[in-house]
Scaffold this active site. Structure first.
Site, PDB file in Angstrom:
ATOM      1  N   PHE A 152      10.623 -18.129  35.110  1.00  0.00           N
ATOM      2  CA  PHE A 152      10.023 -19.279  33.659  1.00  0.00           C
ATOM      3  C   PHE A 152      11.104 -19.305  33.444  1.00  0.00           C
ATOM      4  O   PHE A 152      11.910 -19.692  32.195  1.00  0.00           O
ATOM      5  CB  PHE A 152      10.197 -17.385  32.747  1.00  0.00           C
ATOM      6  CG  PHE A 152       9.124 -16.519  33.015  1.00  0.00           C
ATOM      7  CD1 PHE A 152       8.018 -17.269  32.604  1.00  0.00           C
ATOM      8  CD2 PHE A 152       9.156 -15.283  33.447  1.00  0.00           C
ATOM      9  CE1 PHE A 152       6.753 -15.706  32.654  1.00  0.00           C
ATOM     10  CE2 PHE A 152       8.948 -14.436  33.985  1.00  0.00           C
ATOM     11  CZ  PHE A 152       6.603 -14.365  33.595  1.00  0.00           C
ATOM     12  N   LEU A 153      11.551 -20.680  33.978  1.00  0.00           N
ATOM     13  CA  LEU A 153      12.026 -21.521  33.698  1.00  0.00           C
ATOM     14  C   LEU A 153      11.534 -22.890  32.794  1.00  0.00           C
ATOM     15  O   LEU A 153      10.395 -23.596  33.592  1.00  0.00           O
ATOM     16  CB  LEU A 153      13.081 -22.173  34.943  1.00  0.00           C
ATOM     17  CG  LEU A 153      13.429 -21.462  35.858  1.00  0.00           C
ATOM     18  CD1 LEU A 153      14.306 -21.554  36.882  1.00  0.00           C
ATOM     19  CD2 LEU A 153      14.549 -20.509  35.025  1.00  0.00           C
ATOM     20  N   PHE A 249       6.101 -24.883  20.225  1.00  0.00           N
ATOM     21  CA  PHE A 249       4.605 -25.275  21.826  1.00  0.00           C
ATOM     22  C   PHE A 249       3.124 -25.578  20.558  1.00  0.00           C
ATOM     23  O   PHE A 249       2.425 -25.923  20.819  1.00  0.00           O
ATOM     24  CB  PHE A 249       4.078 -24.658  22.315  1.00  0.00           C
ATOM     25  CG  PHE A 249       5.433 -24.131  23.264  1.00  0.00           C
ATOM     26  CD1 PHE A 249       5.244 -24.771  25.191  1.00  0.00           C
ATOM     27  CD2 PHE A 249       5.992 -23.337  23.605  1.00  0.00           C
ATOM     28  CE1 PHE A 249       5.598 -24.694  25.654  1.00  0.00           C
ATOM     29  CE2 PHE A 249       7.533 -23.620  24.525  1.00  0.00           C
ATOM     30  CZ  PHE A 249       7.069 -24.002  26.023  1.00  0.00           C
ATOM     31  N   GLY A 257       2.617 -32.090  30.666  1.00  0.00           N
ATOM     32  CA  GLY A 257       2.921 -32.471  32.332  1.00  0.00           C
ATOM     33  C   GLY A 257       4.037 -31.439  32.631  1.00  0.00           C
ATOM     34  O   GLY A 257       4.308 -30.220  32.563  1.00  0.00           O
ATOM     35  N   CYS A 260       4.269 -27.280  36.089  1.00  0.00           N
ATOM     36  CA  CYS A 260       3.871 -25.901  35.905  1.00  0.00           C
ATOM     37  C   CYS A 260       2.256 -25.628  34.689  1.00  0.00           C
ATOM     38  O   CYS A 260       1.638 -25.537  36.057  1.00  0.00           O
ATOM     39  CB  CYS A 260       4.959 -25.194  34.542  1.00  0.00           C
ATOM     40  SG  CYS A 260       6.608 -25.137  35.888  1.00  0.00           S
ATOM     41  N   LYS A 320       9.197 -34.824  30.444  1.00  0.00           N
ATOM     42  CA  LYS A 320      10.100 -33.752  29.055  1.00  0.00           C
ATOM     43  C   LYS A 320      11.405 -34.453  28.714  1.00  0.00           C
ATOM     44  O   LYS A 320      11.527 -35.426  30.672  1.00  0.00           O
ATOM     45  CB  LYS A 320       9.786 -32.505  29.045  1.00  0.00           C
ATOM     46  CG  LYS A 320      10.804 -32.481  29.861  1.00  0.00           C
ATOM     47  CD  LYS A 320      10.726 -30.755  29.913  1.00  0.00           C
ATOM     48  CE  LYS A 320      11.039 -29.100  29.461  1.00  0.00           C
ATOM     49  NZ  LYS A 320      10.888 -28.215  29.090  1.00  0.00           N
TER      50      LYS A 320
END
Length: 433
Positions: A152-153, A249, A257, A260, A320
């Site tokens: 979960f990076l 979020f 993008g 994931c 990002k």
């Protein structure tokens, strides 16, 4: 205890360095000899804050090494982490060719008991398929266990996430094997949830899908706010105070993008389709994301009388900040749209490099921000790097041909820019334009 990390991409290298930091002896295995050589020389093959220092530290200490010798590496390590890619196939499903190739390699090479850990994001029931592939490849039966341990990076903050995780998910049919893997993380202050392999696989897809849903909800809301002269940023702040919703979020922009969310949502939709189940909310999440950039580009295009013949600066290529990852980056969709409208495109990014395919389309990347905006009719911010937040927009004003700023991330100071004479447009904040 020795750990083998198979696959030295983003997840693999991060996982390897974190385990080295936790005190384990770690080997990184990759078939790409050039990548192995580069890492062995202490050079990362991607950009991620904090990892270079760990690579230097643990190479010097001899706690980590890299190799392309698969058979030897598999035999020398008791725990094998699979961190190979699972890219999207043409139909949206996850392509497991690399997972299967590694499984066969493990089966052919292992000479004693191993715990094989799936760290890659994989479809439901991959744990069972991997178990079968390894067993089929064995010259003679040797016991092993397969454990699912999804990552979960977040790119740009992977080291922080790995050292301070929200949770550790472990799926195993053998409780002893699951507890063995749990023990690797005992130095980390995080809850550990032991469950079945299929549940662990679903938790990964469900988590990314829910986060993407929040983003697309905010993005679709931004389209309505644009029509109603409401600032979607204020709406998100007001919603975020509700602890059941939270502020994370919910920030509107030109789309998500990376490696994931887009891939995992398409994979989960494909899984649902195979089960004759429709995930209509997730379908709309994908649809909103696919159309978000073009929706606002068309609004901005009308504001400057069309993009044809105009020079436009793209600020930020990566999907990002704090990463050089261009996978599914909204900036690429923006560039394709602009070139289709016959605009001249100039690009700036602190780290990411323009793909060769776009360079041939007449798009130029400039090293310095002032060169990128020189003579431009507008600048479109696609990634919220601090270099843009903190830029000297008063000085840059003299470089522009026309003072149009299109903020695709709603991060620039609109009041300050307006005072400087810029025409500012963001996402879902028409009342402030």
């Amino acid at each position: 205890m020795s750990i083998l990390i198979i696959g030295t991409g983003y997840v693999g290298v991060t996982t390897a360095l974190v385990f080295a930091e936790l005190g384990f002896e770690v080997t990184g295995l990759d078939a790409d000899e050039r990548k192995v050589q580069t890492l062995s020389e202490g050079k990362l093959t991607f950009y991620e804050p904090g990892l270079q220092d760990l690579l230097d530290k643990h190479l010097a200490a001899g706690r980590i090494r890299f190799t392309s010798e698969a058979k030897q590496a598999i035999r020398q390590n008791s725990i094998l982490f699979l961190c190979v890619g699972t890219p999207s196939d043409e139909n949206g499903s996850a392509d497991l060719r690399y997972i299967r190739a590694v499984a066969e390699q493990i089966g052919q090479s292992m000479d004693d008991y191993k715990v094989i850990v799936i760290k890659s994001t994989v479809p439901i029931h991959t744990n069972e398929r991997l178990t079968a592939w390894i067993a089929e490849a064995q010259p003679h039966p040797i016991p092993f266990d397969v454990v699912s341990n999804p990552e979960f990076l977040r790119e740009g903050s992977a080291l922080q996430d790995a050292l301070h995780p929200d949770r550790i998910i472990i799926g195993s049919r053998n409780q002893a094997a699951g507890l063995h893997i749990e023990s690797l993380y005992e130095k980390l202050n995080a809850p550990c949830f032991l469950t079945t392999p299929t549940t662990a696989e679903m938790i990964k897809y469900a988590s990314n899908s829910f986060l993407a849903t929040k983003i697309s909800f905010a993005n679709e809301l931004a389209r309505l706010c644009e029509q109603l002269d409401i600032n979607v940023g204020d709406v998100s702040i007001g919603m975020g105070y509700d602890h059941r919703i939270g502020p994370h979020f919910l920030k509107a922009g030109i789309g998500y993008g990376g490696s994931c969310f887009p891939k995992d949502i398409k994979a989960l939709l494909h899984i649902a389709k195979k089960q004759h189940t429709r995930l209509s909310i997730l379908e709309q999440v994908h649809e909103v994301n696919e159309t978000q950039a073009e929706h606002f580009l068309q609004l901005w295009e009308r504001k400057i009388g069309g993009f044809a013949g105009k020079r436009i600066a793209i600020l930020g290529l990566s999907f990002k900040p704090n990463t050089d990852d261009l996978r599914e980056a909204p900036s690429l969709a923006v560039i394709h749209y602009l070139t289709s409208q016959r605009a001249q495109v100039r690009v700036h990014d602190p780290v990411a490099k323009l793909p060769a395919s776009l360079q041939s389309a007449g798009v130029r990347q400039l090293e310095h921000l002032e060169d990128a905006v020189a003579g431009c009719d507008a600048a479109i911010l696609c990634s919220e790097w601090d270099v843009y937040r903190n830029a000297d927009w008063e000085q840059l004003r003299d470089e522009f041909k026309q003072l149009n700023i299109f903020d695709g991330r709603n991060v620039l100071d609109r009041q300050r820019l307006t005072e400087l004479g810029y025409t500012y447009s963001g996402i879902g904040n028409a009342a402030r334009n």
